[in-house]
Scaffold this motif. Structure first.
Motif, PDB file in Angstrom:
ATOM      1  N   ARG B 272       0.830  -1.212   0.000  1.00 60.63           N
ATOM      2  CA  ARG B 272       0.000   0.000   0.000  1.00 60.63           C
ATOM      3  C   ARG B 272       0.863   1.260   0.000  1.00 60.63           C
ATOM      4  O   ARG B 272       0.566   2.225  -0.708  1.00 60.63           O
ATOM      5  N   CYS B 273       1.938   1.260   0.765  1.00 60.26           N
ATOM      6  CA  CYS B 273       2.858   2.415   0.768  1.00 60.26           C
ATOM      7  C   CYS B 273       3.377   2.670  -0.649  1.00 60.26           C
ATOM      8  O   CYS B 273       3.471   3.823  -1.084  1.00 60.26           O
ATOM      9  N   LEU B 274       3.742   1.597  -1.330  1.00 62.72           N
ATOM     10  CA  LEU B 274       4.298   1.731  -2.678  1.00 62.72           C
ATOM     11  C   LEU B 274       3.225   2.238  -3.640  1.00 62.72           C
ATOM     12  O   LEU B 274       3.482   3.119  -4.475  1.00 62.72           O
ATOM     13  N   GLN B 275       2.009   1.712  -3.482  1.00 56.59           N
ATOM     14  CA  GLN B 275       0.891   2.186  -4.314  1.00 56.59           C
ATOM     15  C   GLN B 275       0.666   3.682  -4.131  1.00 56.59           C
ATOM     16  O   GLN B 275       0.454   4.421  -5.086  1.00 56.59           O
ATOM     17  N   GLU B 276       0.718   4.111  -2.875  1.00 56.10           N
ATOM     18  CA  GLU B 276       0.491   5.533  -2.586  1.00 56.10           C
ATOM     19  C   GLU B 276       1.579   6.384  -3.236  1.00 56.10           C
ATOM     20  O   GLU B 276       1.310   7.469  -3.767  1.00 56.10           O
ATOM     21  N   MET B 277       2.823   5.907  -3.169  1.00 55.49           N
ATOM     22  CA  MET B 277       3.927   6.668  -3.771  1.00 55.49           C
ATOM     23  C   MET B 277       3.792   6.701  -5.292  1.00 55.49           C
ATOM     24  O   MET B 277       4.066   7.720  -5.926  1.00 55.49           O
ATOM     25  N   ILE B 278       3.349   5.582  -5.861  1.00 59.01           N
ATOM     26  CA  ILE B 278       3.141   5.516  -7.315  1.00 59.01           C
ATOM     27  C   ILE B 278       2.016   6.462  -7.721  1.00 59.01           C
ATOM     28  O   ILE B 278       2.107   7.178  -8.719  1.00 59.01           O
ATOM     29  N   ASN B 279       0.951   6.479  -6.925  1.00 55.59           N
ATOM     30  CA  ASN B 279      -0.178   7.357  -7.245  1.00 55.59           C
ATOM     31  C   ASN B 279       0.216   8.825  -7.183  1.00 55.59           C
ATOM     32  O   ASN B 279      -0.195   9.627  -8.019  1.00 55.59           O
ATOM     33  N   GLU B 280       1.023   9.161  -6.185  1.00 54.85           N
ATOM     34  CA  GLU B 280       1.450  10.554  -6.085  1.00 54.85           C
ATOM     35  C   GLU B 280       2.519  10.858  -7.140  1.00 54.85           C
ATOM     36  O   GLU B 280       2.520  11.951  -7.695  1.00 54.85           O
ATOM     37  N   THR B 281       3.358   9.929  -7.425  1.00 56.41           N
ATOM     38  CA  THR B 281       4.575   9.979  -8.252  1.00 56.41           C
ATOM     39  C   THR B 281       5.735  10.541  -7.416  1.00 56.41           C
ATOM     40  O   THR B 281       5.547  11.422  -6.575  1.00 56.41           O
ATOM     41  N   LEU B 282       6.902  10.014  -7.686  1.00 53.73           N
ATOM     42  CA  LEU B 282       8.095  10.449  -6.947  1.00 53.73           C
ATOM     43  C   LEU B 282       8.359  11.944  -7.092  1.00 53.73           C
ATOM     44  O   LEU B 282       8.600  12.625  -6.080  1.00 53.73           O
ATOM     45  N   PRO B 283       8.326  12.483  -8.323  1.00 55.91           N
ATOM     46  CA  PRO B 283       8.656  13.924  -8.430  1.00 55.91           C
ATOM     47  C   PRO B 283       7.723  14.785  -7.584  1.00 55.91           C
ATOM     48  O   PRO B 283       8.152  15.775  -6.981  1.00 55.91           O
ATOM     49  N   LYS B 284       6.455  14.399  -7.504  1.00 55.28           N
ATOM     50  CA  LYS B 284       5.518  15.198  -6.693  1.00 55.28           C
ATOM     51  C   LYS B 284       5.778  15.012  -5.201  1.00 55.28           C
ATOM     52  O   LYS B 284       5.638  15.952  -4.422  1.00 55.28           O
ATOM     53  N   ALA B 285       6.144  13.808  -4.805  1.00 54.19           N
ATOM     54  CA  ALA B 285       6.475  13.580  -3.391  1.00 54.19           C
ATOM     55  C   ALA B 285       7.724  14.372  -3.010  1.00 54.19           C
ATOM     56  O   ALA B 285       7.790  14.981  -1.940  1.00 54.19           O
ATOM     57  N   TRP B 286       8.727  14.371  -3.908  1.00 47.53           N
ATOM     58  CA  TRP B 286       9.943  15.152  -3.645  1.00 47.53           C
ATOM     59  C   TRP B 286       9.600  16.643  -3.527  1.00 47.53           C
ATOM     60  O   TRP B 286      10.085  17.336  -2.633  1.00 47.53           O
ATOM     61  N   ALA B 287       8.759  17.117  -4.444  1.00 50.73           N
ATOM     62  CA  ALA B 287       8.400  18.545  -4.459  1.00 50.73           C
ATOM     63  C   ALA B 287       7.592  18.909  -3.203  1.00 50.73           C
ATOM     64  O   ALA B 287       7.771  19.988  -2.611  1.00 50.73           O
ATOM     65  N   ARG B 288       6.712  18.015  -2.794  1.00 54.28           N
ATOM     66  CA  ARG B 288       5.907  18.270  -1.587  1.00 54.28           C
ATOM     67  C   ARG B 288       6.807  18.379  -0.355  1.00 54.28           C
ATOM     68  O   ARG B 288       6.648  19.297   0.464  1.00 54.28           O
ATOM     69  N   HIS B 289       7.742  17.451  -0.231  1.00 56.01           N
ATOM     70  CA  HIS B 289       8.660  17.526   0.908  1.00 56.01           C
ATOM     71  C   HIS B 289       9.495  18.812   0.849  1.00 56.01           C
ATOM     72  O   HIS B 289       9.703  19.477   1.877  1.00 56.01           O
ATOM     73  N   ALA B 290       9.973  19.132  -0.335  1.00 52.01           N
ATOM     74  CA  ALA B 290      10.821  20.329  -0.470  1.00 52.01           C
ATOM     75  C   ALA B 290      10.042  21.594  -0.108  1.00 52.01           C
ATOM     76  O   ALA B 290      10.532  22.454   0.647  1.00 52.01           O
ATOM     77  N   ALA B 291       8.822  21.701  -0.614  1.00 47.61           N
ATOM     78  CA  ALA B 291       8.025  22.911  -0.371  1.00 47.61           C
ATOM     79  C   ALA B 291       7.635  23.014   1.105  1.00 47.61           C
ATOM     80  O   ALA B 291       7.701  24.091   1.712  1.00 47.61           O
ATOM     81  N   THR B 292       7.247  21.907   1.681  1.00 49.88           N
ATOM     82  CA  THR B 292       6.832  21.914   3.091  1.00 49.88           C
ATOM     83  C   THR B 292       8.005  22.295   3.987  1.00 49.88           C
ATOM     84  O   THR B 292       7.873  23.136   4.897  1.00 49.88           O
ATOM     85  N   THR B 293       9.144  21.701   3.739  1.00 47.52           N
ATOM     86  CA  THR B 293      10.291  21.966   4.596  1.00 47.52           C
ATOM     87  C   THR B 293      10.809  23.393   4.392  1.00 47.52           C
ATOM     88  O   THR B 293      11.230  24.044   5.367  1.00 47.52           O
ATOM     89  N   ALA B 294      10.756  23.879   3.159  1.00 44.04           N
ATOM     90  CA  ALA B 294      11.165  25.275   2.924  1.00 44.04           C
ATOM     91  C   ALA B 294      10.290  26.225   3.756  1.00 44.04           C
ATOM     92  O   ALA B 294      10.782  27.161   4.406  1.00 44.04           O
ATOM     93  N   HIS B 295       8.999  25.970   3.745  1.00 42.37           N
ATOM     94  CA  HIS B 295       8.060  26.779   4.525  1.00 42.37           C
ATOM     95  C   HIS B 295       8.379  26.665   6.026  1.00 42.37           C
ATOM     96  O   HIS B 295       8.449  27.663   6.749  1.00 42.37           O
ATOM     97  N   PHE B 296       8.602  25.428   6.467  1.00 45.79           N
ATOM     98  CA  PHE B 296       8.898  25.174   7.879  1.00 45.79           C
ATOM     99  C   PHE B 296      10.198  25.872   8.294  1.00 45.79           C
ATOM    100  O   PHE B 296      10.262  26.542   9.334  1.00 45.79           O
TER     101      PHE B 296
END
Lengths: 390, 390
Positions: B272-296
């Motif tokens: 399920r974890c892998l499915q979720e990552m596939i659904n989001e896609t890696l580039p979007k997961a990377w971008a989400r982490h980057a944007a969130t942490t930049a804000h933080f």
């Protein structure tokens, strides 16, 4: 945003239809409903209030299920095989001798593991590969080899046989040998008394008579084993090192040291399995398994199946091995049980390939109702295959 | 029936009150809701219809998250440390050299494990224990020692630092060295491209940016690593033997061989974890982490916290290490965050003990909402402790 192009594109993972069978093979068993609930409890880490209490609960439960007062009890974060590799690699040094009275595939695994560590192995076998051993069978080898350890499987799921352990601890200790025991498919269903029987290293797993998830394996070590561990010169794998794990699990009321990240769902689930066993009590769980299997054996005998294990006292209460009447095919029988009745039983494994069905009535499924359902299905399958294919 | 008297009576295991905190330490992270659901899916065994499909799903997902086309990918049934021990014990033979550019406690662990197998270790360190390495820092040691392997930690949760891997594979291969990488706390949050970067052995764990349960650890091996495994003379522990595990996990479309019993809840959860990552896609997961942490980072900087890692490009996106203003106590700060705000962050570990807070914004918690909640709580804690105790 536009996504950079990846070398490996997103694969498709589809959810498929899946009808869960009644799990009546040699394991894994079905889960207790309360254990399924426990799997969903919150993530915990060493900074959570309840973390160390949960660990203490688990250690108390492990002492109870193995019937030991030893403080050196803890679960390994892995399958039953990780428990096997833990007791062998911690207790027997490279160059020392491990004696294996062998009667099934778990003994072969112990042999395989031991040789990887440079442990010398001596194997004794009887004419019938599933025959159990008497003290008289074992003593000459103890006398000859003076092994550092003797590895034996209490309940063997590949043959459906139960090895008596009474007197074996004393016999081993007479020759300076540690007694190492696999109780994966027996614990909680067959009486097992670690301290009384003089067992030095033991492991089990949670997916059999405890009706929990695989992946976490209780182990226990006697004071003799502990002494050996404390004096040893060799080092086992980091992941299996009982010296370090004893610190993580706070076996000695010293400072708790981080060793590896525990799996919260498995920790919660094991705790619940132990709670359920404590609530029922071991003697009642043993009696329930004995009564259910006696009923099951009576019913299946009447249908015309023969026991692979001829002596009743050598039959394991959790997994029974049956011979099919002449002319039947084991795989066809197993497939029909699944296709028509949605009951999973298994064919032979290792020494019993082509020679037995393996039927497991254990844990949450050790009830008269399930035993009757499986016996009815076996009778129907025998009739159906007679009509259609013989 | 009357129960026989047991040596060890039933212990009492009590359910206690437990308020789950928001998990914003360096891990474990909170679980995705869909993963909690997956944990409760039915027990499966090799005779269940979906068993081999689930394994194939997981292998496809692992190839995706590591960005590799290698067929030799599978999860180890254990914590991240079991992944570490698997890549070291399979790829480096006793007597061979493992080079470790070390900057945190995971490198110390790799050193500890390697020495247990008789592997010779060479460690290089920089002045600041959390400083990352350039290719120029590493090449002289490769030239001098010609190691069989180089072990490096991509994201280090004990220091909050990110090691660039670009060019390191080529550099290692120039000296006949395999590149072994820990991505436990980076994978899914920081870009990682196994094949493009020439990584030979890699492992991660599911309880960090994948928001899954600990206890199952994806690994992947390059064709170079595979060749080494196939030619090797030494044998790793049975439980970690990639040759045998590759047969169980059907990496080569050959006969599937039973190795050990997989943990159904963890297998379903990882899928399920892998499915979720596939659904989001890696580039979007990377971008989400980057944007969130930049804000933080922006918010927390304004409150008055300093980054332990001075160069922004060396900061890990999942775990940030902050220095407290002079006069504050790290443990007191962490305790207040938990007591008042029910947010779990952690103090320093290894080289950062007494020198940093470790705050993890990752996986399911990598959202602006969580980042704001943690930043607000940190601001309040700073004010409260100023008033009360300084």
């Amino acid at each position: 945003m536009s996504s950079p192009k990846l070398l490996v594109p997103e694969p498709v993972i589809q959810d498929r239809q899946f009808t869960k069978p009644l799990m009546c093979g040699p394991g894994p068993c079905d889960l207790l409903p309360s254990v399924i609930e426990a799997l969903t409890k919150p993530v915990i880490s060493p900074l959570c209030d309840e973390y160390h209490e949960v660990m203490a609960d688990i250690r108390a439960g492990i002492q109870y299920i193995f019937q030991t007062r030893s403080p050196l009890v803890l679960p390994i974060s892995g399958s039953g095989h990780s428990g096997m590799e833990t007791i062998i690699s911690n207790l027997i040094a490279p160059g020392e001798i491990l004696l294996i009275p062998a009667r099934g595939i778990w003994d072969d695994r112990a042999y395989n593991m031991a040789t990887r560590y440079g442990i010398r192995t001596e194997v004794i076998k009887k004419a019938a590969p599933w025959a159990t051993f008497t003290l008289e069978d074992i003593e000459p080898a103890l006398k000859e080899f003076r092994p550092a350890g003797l590895f034996i499987t209490h309940g063997d799921s590949s043959t459906g046989s139960l090895q008596s352990l009474k007197g074996l601890g004393d016999l081993c200790h007479k020759y300076g040998t540690l007694l190492l025991v696999d109780t994966v498919v027996s614990l909680g269903a067959e009486p097992f008394l670690m301290d009384e029987w003089g067992v030095d290293g033991v492991y089990t797993s949670s997916q059999k008579a405890l009706s929990g998830p695989a992946g976490i394996s209780p182990t226990a070590f006697s004071s003799r084993a502990e002494e050996k561990i404390n004096k040893r010169k060799h080092e086992p794998p980091f992941y299996f090192d009982i010296k370090l794990l004893a610190q993580q699990w706070n076996c000695y009321d010293k400072i708790r040291v981080y060793h590896h990240t525990l799996s919260p769902p498995l920790v919660w689930a094991l705790r619940r399995c132990l709670q359920e066993m404590i609530n029922e009590t071991l003697p009642k769980a043993w009696a329930r398994h004995a009564a259910t299997t006696a009923h099951f054996h009576k019913r299946v005998s009447k249908i015309g199946f023969q026991f692979l294990i001829k002596k009743p006292e050598d039959r394991l209460v959790t997994v029974t091995t049956f011979e099919l009447p002449r002319g039947y095919d084991y795989k066809q029988f197993v497939d029909y049980m699944r296709a028509k009745h949605n009951i999973m039983i298994m064919a032979g494994l290792g020494p019993t390939v082509g020679k037995a069905l393996r039927v497991g009535i254990m844990g949450v499924n050790a009830t008269i109702e399930v035993a009757d359902r499986v016996a009815d299905a076996m009778a129907d399958t025998l009739r159906a295959l007679t009509k259609s294919s013989l």
